[in-house]
Structure formats: C-alpha cells, structure tokens
Design a protein around this motif. Sequence first.
Motif, short mmCIF file in Angstrom:
data_model
loop_
_atom_site.label_atom_id
_atom_site.label_comp_id
_atom_site.label_asym_id
_atom_site.label_seq_id
_atom_site.Cartn_x
_atom_site.Cartn_y
_atom_site.Cartn_z
N ARG A 200 0.83 -1.21 0.00
CA ARG A 200 0.00 0.00 0.00
C ARG A 200 0.87 1.26 0.00
O ARG A 200 0.56 2.25 -0.68
CB ARG A 200 -0.93 0.02 1.22
N SER A 201 1.95 1.22 0.75
CA SER A 201 2.85 2.36 0.80
C SER A 201 3.42 2.67 -0.58
O SER A 201 3.48 3.83 -1.01
CB SER A 201 4.00 2.08 1.78
N GLN A 202 3.82 1.63 -1.31
CA GLN A 202 4.38 1.82 -2.65
C GLN A 202 3.32 2.27 -3.65
O GLN A 202 3.54 3.18 -4.44
CB GLN A 202 5.03 0.52 -3.12
N GLN A 203 2.16 1.63 -3.60
CA GLN A 203 1.11 1.93 -4.58
C GLN A 203 0.53 3.33 -4.39
O GLN A 203 0.20 4.01 -5.36
CB GLN A 203 0.00 0.88 -4.48
N GLU A 204 0.39 3.76 -3.13
CA GLU A 204 -0.25 5.04 -2.84
C GLU A 204 0.77 6.17 -2.62
O GLU A 204 0.38 7.32 -2.38
CB GLU A 204 -1.15 4.91 -1.62
N HIS A 205 2.07 5.81 -2.68
CA HIS A 205 3.13 6.80 -2.48
C HIS A 205 2.97 7.51 -1.14
O HIS A 205 3.05 8.75 -1.04
CB HIS A 205 3.16 7.81 -3.63
N ILE A 206 2.73 6.74 -0.11
CA ILE A 206 2.55 7.23 1.25
C ILE A 206 3.55 6.50 2.14
O ILE A 206 3.84 5.32 1.95
CB ILE A 206 1.11 6.97 1.76
N ILE A 211 0.65 4.75 6.61
CA ILE A 211 -0.28 3.65 6.36
C ILE A 211 -0.60 2.94 7.68
O ILE A 211 -1.76 2.60 7.98
CB ILE A 211 0.30 2.64 5.35
N GLU A 214 -3.02 4.88 9.69
CA GLU A 214 -4.38 4.76 9.14
C GLU A 214 -5.05 3.47 9.61
O GLU A 214 -6.22 3.47 9.98
CB GLU A 214 -4.30 4.79 7.61
#
Length: 231
Positions: A200-206, A211, A214
């Motif tokens: 998720r961190s890679q895909q959403e650039h967060i 993450i 959240e």
Amino acid sequence: MDEADFLSRIALELDAELTMSSTAELIAEYARLTTAADECGILFSQPANTWSTPAATSPRVTELHQLQISLDEGPCLDAIRKQSTYICDDTRNDDRWPTWGPAAAELGISSTLSIRLESKNRNLGALNLYAEPVGAFGTQDVAIASNFARHASIALSTAFTEQGMALAIDARTFIGQAQGILMGRYGISAEQAFEYLRRRSQQEHIKLTDIAHEVIEDQSSKSTGEEPELP
C-alpha cells in the motif's frame, strides 16, 4: 572559574538536555553570553540544500539567516560550505557578501562570527554570532567560540542521533501495532501483514508509518475495512 572549567560545565549541561531543540537553544544562549555577541543563532544544513534555524536569541537572527538563504550569500553559508570560520568586522563594507552585508547593516549588525558545527560523519551547520559595533570580535572571541563550537557539535550530534533513534522506535511501534491489528482481523501472518502495509505504501506513495497510522485509526473507529490481498 577559568575557561576550561566553564566549558566543561557547559558540556555537562548540554549533555543533560533531552531534545535537539532544547540543546540548540542552550548553545545559542551560552555562545551569546561567553563572547562579545549581541545575538546568536544556529543554522542547520539539511538534505536537498534546505536550511533551518532551530535556535535564535532574537527574531533578528532568524531574519539574518533567511536573508542568507534567499540571497545564497553570507558568512553562515560559507562556514558550512567552505572554510570553517568566518569573521567580519564591518558588514556594510565587506565585499565577500556585497548584498547580504549591507542588508545586515540595515538590521543593525556590523560584526559577525560564524563557525562550522560538524561531527565526524556529518556537517551539521554553523554557530553564528552577531554584534552591533564594528570590529566587535577579537582573537579571544574566536578562540572561545571555536572551543565552544566543538562542545556544541558533540552535543548536537548526540541529540540528532537520539532523536533519530526515538523516531525509529516510534515508527517500529506503530508498524508493529498495525501488523497486530491486521493479523487479528484477517488471520494472516506477521510477514503477510507487513507485506500488505509495504504494498500500500508503494502503490499510494505514502510513508509506511502513515499507512500504519491509518490502520490503527480505522481500528479505533471500529471500521471493518476491506480484506487485504495476500502476497
């Protein structure tokens, strides 16, 4: 109390400070008190050619630093980038800084002394002393400030390391909490939970820690969320 004893006392007080910010503030105040300076501040060198002023004995110091940054000219920047010590006896008439110097003079500063702050592995920034009279800083001021800068560099380097370690511990704590929530919610392993957070961190650039925050906040608000895609 002689200079060596005084510096030792200061070193002990700096070692007792708990944060980088409080350490920097104490350094600036002691440097002002032990020299002919009317004002003192610290300019930090940060990644990507960015700068910050974590400590200043007055708003005028912050303005002097901001002028150097915006003009890309001045003794603080040169102490960081070039030789380790710069002394100026008359800012209005010093051709090394033809734009910043007169601007500093307009702010009431005629003399400056900038000394690099550095550790074995890092250029931290500069300790910057400012005085209103012309020719305020003599050889004794340079010697005292240089000795003081060495103690200050050690204290700041330690504070940076401890702050970084504290941030790393906080990050691991948050990520571990998020992993535990995901493991309990979906019956997955710790490795699968971490892989979900990482993806998720890679895909959403967060950031990974964001993450994790959240996930923790979702749990706190009783949100069910969607079942993660297992790796």
